[in-house]
Scaffold this motif. Structure first.
Motif, PDB file in Angstrom:
ATOM      1  N   LEU A   1     -10.864  -9.054   1.720  1.00 39.14           N
ATOM      2  CA  LEU A   1     -10.259  -7.825   2.237  1.00 39.14           C
ATOM      3  C   LEU A   1      -9.313  -8.143   3.396  1.00 39.14           C
ATOM      4  O   LEU A   1      -8.161  -7.704   3.412  1.00 39.14           O
ATOM      5  CB  LEU A   1     -11.365  -6.865   2.711  1.00 39.14           C
ATOM      6  CG  LEU A   1     -10.861  -5.668   3.505  1.00 39.14           C
ATOM      7  CD1 LEU A   1     -10.272  -4.613   2.583  1.00 39.14           C
ATOM      8  CD2 LEU A   1     -11.966  -5.069   4.357  1.00 39.14           C
TER       9      LEU A   1
ATOM     10  N   LEU B   1     -15.827   1.835  -0.086  1.00 39.10           N
ATOM     11  CA  LEU B   1     -14.677   2.335   0.669  1.00 39.10           C
ATOM     12  C   LEU B   1     -13.456   1.594   0.140  1.00 39.10           C
ATOM     13  O   LEU B   1     -13.364   0.374   0.282  1.00 39.10           O
ATOM     14  CB  LEU B   1     -14.891   2.043   2.158  1.00 39.10           C
ATOM     15  CG  LEU B   1     -13.833   2.546   3.134  1.00 39.10           C
ATOM     16  CD1 LEU B   1     -13.691   4.055   3.093  1.00 39.10           C
ATOM     17  CD2 LEU B   1     -14.190   2.110   4.565  1.00 39.10           C
ATOM     18  N   GLU B   2     -12.579   2.315  -0.525  1.00 39.41           N
ATOM     19  CA  GLU B   2     -11.433   1.690  -1.200  1.00 39.41           C
ATOM     20  C   GLU B   2     -10.173   2.484  -0.876  1.00 39.41           C
ATOM     21  O   GLU B   2     -10.126   3.689  -1.084  1.00 39.41           O
ATOM     22  CB  GLU B   2     -11.689   1.647  -2.713  1.00 39.41           C
ATOM     23  CG  GLU B   2     -10.504   1.242  -3.562  1.00 39.41           C
ATOM     24  CD  GLU B   2      -9.929  -0.124  -3.184  1.00 39.41           C
ATOM     25  OE1 GLU B   2     -10.671  -1.100  -3.310  1.00 39.41           O
ATOM     26  OE2 GLU B   2      -8.763  -0.180  -2.743  1.00 39.41           O
TER      27      GLU B   2
ATOM     28  N   GLU C   1     -14.785 -12.237  -9.655  1.00 39.63           N
ATOM     29  CA  GLU C   1     -14.194 -12.155 -10.994  1.00 39.63           C
ATOM     30  C   GLU C   1     -14.444 -13.449 -11.750  1.00 39.63           C
ATOM     31  O   GLU C   1     -14.569 -13.461 -12.970  1.00 39.63           O
ATOM     32  CB  GLU C   1     -12.671 -11.993 -10.884  1.00 39.63           C
ATOM     33  CG  GLU C   1     -12.220 -10.778 -10.143  1.00 39.63           C
ATOM     34  CD  GLU C   1     -11.854  -9.649 -11.074  1.00 39.63           C
ATOM     35  OE1 GLU C   1     -11.651  -9.909 -12.263  1.00 39.63           O
ATOM     36  OE2 GLU C   1     -11.809  -8.500 -10.606  1.00 39.63           O
TER      37      GLU C   1
ATOM     38  N   ALA D   1     -13.071  -2.879  -3.002  1.00 39.96           N
ATOM     39  CA  ALA D   1     -13.843  -3.378  -4.152  1.00 39.96           C
ATOM     40  C   ALA D   1     -12.975  -3.817  -5.325  1.00 39.96           C
ATOM     41  O   ALA D   1     -13.505  -4.214  -6.373  1.00 39.96           O
ATOM     42  CB  ALA D   1     -14.840  -2.315  -4.601  1.00 39.96           C
ATOM     43  N   GLY D   2     -11.670  -3.762  -5.207  1.00 41.83           N
ATOM     44  CA  GLY D   2     -10.785  -4.294  -6.248  1.00 41.83           C
ATOM     45  C   GLY D   2     -11.060  -3.695  -7.617  1.00 41.83           C
ATOM     46  O   GLY D   2     -11.118  -2.470  -7.791  1.00 41.83           O
TER      47      GLY D   2
ATOM     48  N   LEU E   1     -17.165  -7.081  -8.906  1.00 37.18           N
ATOM     49  CA  LEU E   1     -18.141  -7.598  -7.944  1.00 37.18           C
ATOM     50  C   LEU E   1     -19.239  -6.564  -7.677  1.00 37.18           C
ATOM     51  O   LEU E   1     -20.417  -6.911  -7.560  1.00 37.18           O
ATOM     52  CB  LEU E   1     -17.415  -7.988  -6.643  1.00 37.18           C
ATOM     53  CG  LEU E   1     -18.268  -8.616  -5.548  1.00 37.18           C
ATOM     54  CD1 LEU E   1     -19.004  -9.856  -6.036  1.00 37.18           C
ATOM     55  CD2 LEU E   1     -17.407  -8.970  -4.332  1.00 37.18           C
TER      56      LEU E   1
ATOM     57  N   TYR F   1       0.782  -1.243   0.000  1.00 37.42           N
ATOM     58  CA  TYR F   1       0.000   0.000   0.000  1.00 37.42           C
ATOM     59  C   TYR F   1       0.815   1.296   0.000  1.00 37.42           C
ATOM     60  O   TYR F   1       0.239   2.367   0.182  1.00 37.42           O
ATOM     61  CB  TYR F   1      -0.959   0.007   1.213  1.00 37.42           C
ATOM     62  CG  TYR F   1      -1.896  -1.184   1.204  1.00 37.42           C
ATOM     63  CD1 TYR F   1      -2.901  -1.288   0.248  1.00 37.42           C
ATOM     64  CD2 TYR F   1      -1.757  -2.219   2.124  1.00 37.42           C
ATOM     65  CE1 TYR F   1      -3.748  -2.384   0.212  1.00 37.42           C
ATOM     66  CE2 TYR F   1      -2.600  -3.323   2.092  1.00 37.42           C
ATOM     67  CZ  TYR F   1      -3.584  -3.401   1.135  1.00 37.42           C
ATOM     68  OH  TYR F   1      -4.420  -4.482   1.092  1.00 37.42           O
TER      69      TYR F   1
ATOM     70  N   LEU G   1      -7.284   1.927  -7.826  1.00 40.03           N
ATOM     71  CA  LEU G   1      -8.399   0.986  -7.994  1.00 40.03           C
ATOM     72  C   LEU G   1      -9.733   1.727  -7.963  1.00 40.03           C
ATOM     73  O   LEU G   1     -10.662   1.372  -8.688  1.00 40.03           O
ATOM     74  CB  LEU G   1      -8.347  -0.094  -6.918  1.00 40.03           C
ATOM     75  CG  LEU G   1      -7.241  -1.126  -7.109  1.00 40.03           C
ATOM     76  CD1 LEU G   1      -7.167  -2.092  -5.929  1.00 40.03           C
ATOM     77  CD2 LEU G   1      -7.457  -1.912  -8.398  1.00 40.03           C
TER      78      LEU G   1
ATOM     79  N   ALA H   1      -5.805  -9.350   2.938  1.00 36.43           N
ATOM     80  CA  ALA H   1      -4.867  -8.412   2.312  1.00 36.43           C
ATOM     81  C   ALA H   1      -4.381  -7.364   3.309  1.00 36.43           C
ATOM     82  O   ALA H   1      -3.748  -6.389   2.919  1.00 36.43           O
ATOM     83  CB  ALA H   1      -5.541  -7.733   1.114  1.00 36.43           C
ATOM     84  N   MET H   2      -4.694  -7.550   4.584  1.00 34.42           N
ATOM     85  CA  MET H   2      -4.232  -6.578   5.600  1.00 34.42           C
ATOM     86  C   MET H   2      -2.890  -7.024   6.177  1.00 34.42           C
ATOM     87  O   MET H   2      -2.663  -8.228   6.373  1.00 34.42           O
ATOM     88  CB  MET H   2      -5.273  -6.469   6.715  1.00 34.42           C
ATOM     89  CG  MET H   2      -6.540  -5.796   6.236  1.00 34.42           C
ATOM     90  SD  MET H   2      -7.665  -5.487   7.590  1.00 34.42           S
ATOM     91  CE  MET H   2      -8.961  -4.617   6.699  1.00 34.42           C
TER      92      MET H   2
HETATM   93  C1  SAM Z   1      -7.666  -8.942  -2.613  1.00 35.47           C
HETATM   94  S1  SAM Z   1      -8.394  -7.479  -3.125  1.00 35.47           S
HETATM   95  C2  SAM Z   1     -10.116  -7.988  -3.202  1.00 35.47           C
HETATM   96  C3  SAM Z   1     -10.914  -7.207  -4.213  1.00 35.47           C
HETATM   97  C4  SAM Z   1     -12.396  -7.515  -4.324  1.00 35.47           C
HETATM   98  N1  SAM Z   1     -13.072  -7.461  -3.073  1.00 35.47           N
HETATM   99  C5  SAM Z   1     -12.673  -8.836  -5.000  1.00 35.47           C
HETATM  100  O1  SAM Z   1     -13.305  -9.679  -4.399  1.00 35.47           O
HETATM  101  O2  SAM Z   1     -12.269  -8.992  -6.168  1.00 35.47           O
HETATM  102  C6  SAM Z   1      -8.308  -6.422  -1.701  1.00 35.47           C
HETATM  103  C7  SAM Z   1      -8.914  -5.054  -1.889  1.00 35.47           C
HETATM  104  O3  SAM Z   1      -9.034  -4.398  -0.629  1.00 35.47           O
HETATM  105  C8  SAM Z   1      -8.510  -3.069  -0.718  1.00 35.47           C
HETATM  106  N2  SAM Z   1      -8.150  -2.682   0.656  1.00 35.47           N
HETATM  107  C9  SAM Z   1      -7.173  -3.200   1.426  1.00 35.47           C
HETATM  108  N3  SAM Z   1      -7.208  -2.667   2.678  1.00 35.47           N
HETATM  109  C10 SAM Z   1      -8.259  -1.809   2.691  1.00 35.47           C
HETATM  110  C11 SAM Z   1      -8.835  -0.978   3.689  1.00 35.47           C
HETATM  111  N4  SAM Z   1      -8.342  -0.919   4.928  1.00 35.47           N
HETATM  112  N5  SAM Z   1      -9.918  -0.235   3.357  1.00 35.47           N
HETATM  113  C12 SAM Z   1     -10.432  -0.290   2.107  1.00 35.47           C
HETATM  114  N6  SAM Z   1      -9.927  -1.060   1.122  1.00 35.47           N
HETATM  115  C13 SAM Z   1      -8.859  -1.811   1.403  1.00 35.47           C
HETATM  116  C14 SAM Z   1      -7.411  -3.210  -1.751  1.00 35.47           C
HETATM  117  O4  SAM Z   1      -7.004  -1.987  -2.286  1.00 35.47           O
HETATM  118  C15 SAM Z   1      -8.128  -4.111  -2.773  1.00 35.47           C
HETATM  119  O5  SAM Z   1      -9.026  -3.384  -3.554  1.00 35.47           O
END
Ligand code: SAM
Length: 400
Positions: A186, A141-142, A85, A115-116, A120, A60, A147, A189-190
């Protein structure tokens, strides 16, 4: 999407025999810029940064991190495919669950977090419209501006008549939300803390720079990590992760949910399975051009880095903020509870290519060998006094 893993040692570069496709020279230049930034921080922090900080920057760092740079990421041309997807059926089932909740509440909003690509969101909105259950507002919220821009472009192209309902948020709204908040993939990916338990005790894994690459190094653990790991009473040696950010995120979402449901879909397990004696190398996984491996210290900024979710920790965080766990089940059971089989039955077997394609999608979404069992769904709610249809076939709350 986790599958096979292969060990590449601890080098920071892509080893020649790694089996991973080599990045282009433009990608390498991008990665080198991010590596320089992380190295500066390593230097400023007396030679190492906690892995959670490395992961945060790798994914990030503004303009450079994996989710904030311009890489393709999603879909067949990217690094991994998510359920939304893969098939619109996922969104159609999700929309049915949203409809049930919105009907119960009489009215409300839908908020998607992370929302990637926006696919979706498009399919969920399409399905909600077809069900006659469009929310008053669809909020996104992204974290990634890049993205967010892709999502705006896609929705304007695919659903121009719904653009007025769309709102992209920079932060959580001040007013409590009534409706559904959902997030798919989500939490994984943290940034996570990585720890090691050995004869030396509990240590926190840091990242340092040696020669021309990043390396792991162990440091004494922060109090919070130490306390949490001590409570797990793990056998040694053991390496794993702890996702404190996901827990904090659940607490902050809970504070913004007036009445409704927080629906989280991700890969993971209840705590007893997550920290199972046999899972002694943790759950950290990287994805690069549809290849899975377990070395986050290479391809910095070019590959996805993820860790599985401890759903017991999510349930505990929600309890602290007076949310109830309304259901916990596998993705397969959740989708079937929301009518996935009806979509299968409606498919015309004489239209062979389309029928086969649908069968393939359903298999990937539900088979225990694919996403059906590893992926879980948890529903956390406030002011909802009715069973949710996604958890009627099977509810595993007792295992959390
Ligand atoms: C693995 S992708 C999943 C995308 C989507 N949800 C999908 O199912 O295809 C993770 C997404 O979460 C976002 N993201 C990560 N941490 C976030 C946070 N704290 N708040 C909002 N978005 C976040 C990333 O930028 C990315 O768009």
């Amino acid at each position: 999407m986790p599958d096979s893993s292969k060990r590449y040692g601890d080098t920071g570069r892509l080893p020649a025999a790694s089996g991973l496709p080599p990045p282009s020279s433009a990608e390498l230049t991008h990665s080198e810029t991010l590596v320089r930034l992380i190295r500066e921080e390593v230097k400023a922090c007396s030679g190492s940064v906690d892995f959670a900080r490395y992961m945060e920057l790798a994914l990030y760092a503004p303009g450079l991190g994996y989710y904030r740079g311009g890489a393709q990421k999603f879909g067949t041309a990217g690094d991994f495919v998510t359920a939304g997807e893969l098939s619109p059926l996922f969104a159609r089932c999700l929309a049915r669950q949203c409809r049930e909740i919105l009907n119960y509440l009489d009215k409300g909003d839908v908020m998607e977090v992370g929302a990637g690509s926006g696919v979706l969101a498009v399919e969920t909105l399409r399905a909600l419209e077809a069900l006659g259950s469009l929310p008053e507002r669809y909020l996104i919220l992204e974290l990634s501006a890049e993205l967010q821009q892709r999502q705006r472009t896609l929705i304007a192209r695919e659903l121009p008549h719904l653009v007025e309902r769309m709102h992209w948020l920079e932060s959580l709204p001040d007013d409590p939300l009534t409706g559904v908040i959902f997030a798919n993939e989500l939490l994984d990916a943290m940034p996570v803390h990585r720890f090691r338990v050995s004869e030396r005790g509990i240590e926190q894994m840091h990242v340092a720079w040696e020669g021309d690459h990043f390396v792991w190094c162990a440091r004494s653990a922060d109090d919070i990590v130490r306390q949490r790991v001590e409570a797990l009473a793990l056998a040694t040696p053991y390496i794993s992760e702890i996702n404190l950010q996901a827990e904090a995120w659940v607490r902050s979402m809970a504070a913004h949910l007036g009445q409704g449901v927080l629906l989280l879909i991700d890969y993971g397990f209840p705590r007893a399975e997550y920290y199972h004696p046999q899972r002694d190398e943790g759950t950290l996984m990287c994805h690069y051009r549809h290849r899975a491996h377990d070395n986050p210290l290479i391809l910095t900024g070019l590959q996805d880095i993820t860790a599985h979710v401890d759903f017991t920790a999510i349930a505990e965080a929600s309890a602290e903020t007076a949310l109830s766990v309304l259901g916990y089940t596998s993705q397969a059971a959740f989708l079937l509870g929301n009518g996935l089989d009806e979509f299968a039955r409606a498919s015309d077997p004489t239209a062979l290519p389309a029928h086969m394609d649908l069968a393939r999608q359903i298999n990937t979404l539900t088979s225990p060998a694919e996403m059906g069992e590893l992926y879980k769904v948890i529903a956390l709610g406030r002011g909802i006094d009715t069973p949710l249809q996604g958890f009627t076939l099977q509810d595993r709350r007792g295992r959390l």
